[in-house]
Structures are given as structure tokens and as C-alpha cells.
Design a protein around this motif. Sequence first.
Motif, mmCIF file in Angstrom:
data_model
loop_
_atom_site.group_PDB
_atom_site.id
_atom_site.type_symbol
_atom_site.label_atom_id
_atom_site.label_comp_id
_atom_site.label_asym_id
_atom_site.label_seq_id
_atom_site.Cartn_x
_atom_site.Cartn_y
_atom_site.Cartn_z
ATOM 1 N N LYS A 46 14.731 25.304 15.004
ATOM 2 C CA LYS A 46 15.896 26.184 15.022
ATOM 3 C C LYS A 46 16.917 25.742 13.974
ATOM 4 N N SER B 259 20.048 25.222 14.325
ATOM 5 C CA SER B 259 20.910 24.164 14.852
ATOM 6 C C SER B 259 20.245 22.794 14.714
ATOM 7 N N GLU B 260 18.961 22.716 15.006
ATOM 8 C CA GLU B 260 18.227 21.454 14.892
ATOM 9 C C GLU B 260 18.099 21.026 13.441
ATOM 10 N N LYS C 150 21.505 19.697 12.046
ATOM 11 C CA LYS C 150 21.808 18.343 12.507
ATOM 12 C C LYS C 150 20.870 17.327 11.869
ATOM 13 N N TRP D 106 27.678 25.188 15.588
ATOM 14 C CA TRP D 106 26.403 25.553 14.963
ATOM 15 C C TRP D 106 25.300 24.600 15.403
ATOM 16 N N GLU D 107 25.603 23.309 15.447
ATOM 17 C CA GLU D 107 24.593 22.319 15.805
ATOM 18 C C GLU D 107 24.220 22.363 17.290
ATOM 19 N N ASN D 108 25.102 22.860 18.115
ATOM 20 C CA ASN D 108 24.859 22.884 19.555
ATOM 21 C C ASN D 108 24.550 24.278 20.085
ATOM 22 N N ASP D 109 24.210 25.198 19.190
ATOM 23 C CA ASP D 109 23.815 26.560 19.560
ATOM 24 C C ASP D 109 24.878 27.334 20.326
ATOM 25 N N PHE E 33 26.777 30.771 15.607
ATOM 26 C CA PHE E 33 25.849 30.876 14.495
ATOM 27 C C PHE E 33 26.651 31.198 13.233
#
Length: 58
Positions: A2, A4-5, A8, A35-38, A41
Motif C-alpha cells: 500500500k 502508506s507502507e 514509511k 498518509w503513513e497511517n492510512d 491519502f
Amino acid sequence: MKLSEKLKYCRTKANLTQGEVSDLIHVSRKTISGWENDRSFPDINGLVALSDLVPRLR
């Protein structure tokens, strides 16, 4: 993977903090965290800024 993944992963691989990335692409640190933790977006401008940043992260 994803977005976000991937965000990071690339940030930590480049040894950057969320604050440093936010400074580079002119958004808040809280935005990068979202963004990194969903929780959110990036809009089109955020995606373009991130894509411009990718060469710097390698």
C-alpha cells in the motif's frame, strides 16, 4: 504494498523523519503521519511532490 507502507518504508530507509519529509514537500508533519497511517491519502499535488522526492530518497 500500500502507499502508506511504501511511504514509511522509503522514509525510514532514507533515515528521514516525518518532519523532514514534510519540510521537503511543504506539508505538515501531521499530514505525513496521516498518509503513513492510512487516515488520509495525498491529493494530486501531494502525489506529485512525493514523486519528485523519490530520487532524493534513493
